[in-house]
Scaffold this motif. Structure first.
Motif, PDB file in Angstrom:
ATOM      1  N   UNK A 196     -19.829  28.452   3.506  1.00  0.00           N
ATOM      2  CA  UNK A 196     -20.438  27.430   2.667  1.00  0.00           C
ATOM      3  C   UNK A 196     -19.506  26.233   2.522  1.00  0.00           C
ATOM      4  N   UNK A 197     -20.077  25.047   2.411  1.00  0.00           N
ATOM      5  CA  UNK A 197     -19.259  23.833   2.311  1.00  0.00           C
ATOM      6  C   UNK A 197     -18.437  23.782   1.024  1.00  0.00           C
ATOM      7  N   UNK A 198     -18.810  24.574   0.025  1.00  0.00           N
ATOM      8  CA  UNK A 198     -18.089  24.571  -1.248  1.00  0.00           C
ATOM      9  C   UNK A 198     -17.169  25.780  -1.397  1.00  0.00           C
ATOM     10  N   UNK A 199     -16.799  26.381  -0.276  1.00  0.00           N
ATOM     11  CA  UNK A 199     -15.976  27.586  -0.324  1.00  0.00           C
ATOM     12  C   UNK A 199     -14.632  27.342  -1.008  1.00  0.00           C
ATOM     13  N   UNK A 200     -14.130  26.102  -0.927  1.00  0.00           N
ATOM     14  CA  UNK A 200     -12.802  25.792  -1.466  1.00  0.00           C
ATOM     15  C   UNK A 200     -12.713  25.983  -2.978  1.00  0.00           C
ATOM     16  N   UNK A 201     -13.868  26.064  -3.654  1.00  0.00           N
ATOM     17  CA  UNK A 201     -13.832  26.272  -5.101  1.00  0.00           C
ATOM     18  C   UNK A 201     -13.264  27.641  -5.465  1.00  0.00           C
TER      19      UNK A 201
END
Length: 256
Positions: free
Chosen positions: A183-188
């Motif tokens: 997912x593009x928001x994995x860094x959260x």
């Protein structure tokens, strides 16, 4: 309207059909409408419709399998898990309370209290079904004093993870982590003490079995760590510490 006769309910008129004509909805003379099987009724002789004019039609393998699942579940005295919503009646007030609770993220826990046989398990199955359909990640665990007692939290944790499902295909926990990693928001979750390294490992296409087994509670090992030692001779020793005496060691020649 086609007139028919049922051996128990008497005369009636056909209103609806389903399953390719296998079941008919008949409004009987007592004013009650019922779904009955076609082979349970007789068309009256004076009615122009005949059995040949009402072809039974073919029933798909999928419908047959669905019917078999329902029959087998009811035979065991339980509600078919996949069709729990279709078998939930007289619970409108409880259903509204459950949906209101699910729509409010700050409501905390919901406790269902009732006497033996009041339908507590059925309501839990109902919550499981609608939550899964509405996009929630769900897990249904039965606490047992022998297999999953409260004084063994890791055992309960393993049960929660093994029962974890999400999405229309009821994907498991590993697929859940893979989808987060892609997912593009994995860094959260990158800085998360436990999930961060697992997700990073998946993104790097590295061997993640040790991490996954640890995060799933399947292994008694401590959190996997890697130690790297480089010597002047050019020998590089990598040790993957799995905990509790387990260690994987790899030695290579070359520059660091």
């Amino acid at each position: 309207m086609q007139l028919v006769r049922h051996d128990i309910y008497g005369k009636g008129k056909i209103k609806k059909r389903r399953f390719g004509g296998f079941e008919l909805y008949v409004e009987f003379e007592d004013g009650i409408g019922r779904w009955v099987r076609r082979d349970e009724i007789r068309f009256l002789p004076d009615d122009p419709a005949s059995e040949e004019q009402e072809p039974l039609g073919s029933i798909s393998h999928e419908e047959q399998f669905k019917a078999r699942q329902i029959v087998e579940a009811l035979r065991l005295g339980i509600v078919p898990h996949k069709y729990v919503e279709e078998f939930t009646f007289g619970r409108k007030r409880e259903a509204e309370q459950i949906r209101n609770w699910m729509s409010r993220r700050d409501e905390g826990s919901l406790l269902i209290i009732g006497e033996y046989g009041a339908g507590k398990t059925h309501l839990l199955e109902y919550i499981y079904s609608i939550a899964l359909r509405d996009g929630w990640a769900v897990s249904l665990v039965e606490l047992d004093p022998n297999e999953s007692p409260l004084h063994k939290p890791k055992t309960i944790y393993r049960k929660i993870i093994s029962s974890f499902r999400f999405g229309k295909k009821k994907n498991d926990f590993r697929e859940f982590l893979r989808q987060i990693a892609n997912n593009s928001k994995w860094h959260k979750l990158k800085e998360h003490a436990h999930l961060g390294p697992v997700i990073q490992s998946i993104r790097n296409n590295k061997d993640t079995d040790d991490y996954l087994e640890w995060i799933e509670g399947l292994s008694e090992a401590k959190y996997p760590t890697v130690e790297k030692h480089v010597f002047d001779s050019g020998v590089i020793i990598e040790k993957k510490v799995l905990g509790y005496g387990f260690m994987e060691e790899r030695t290579t020649l070359g520059k660091s």
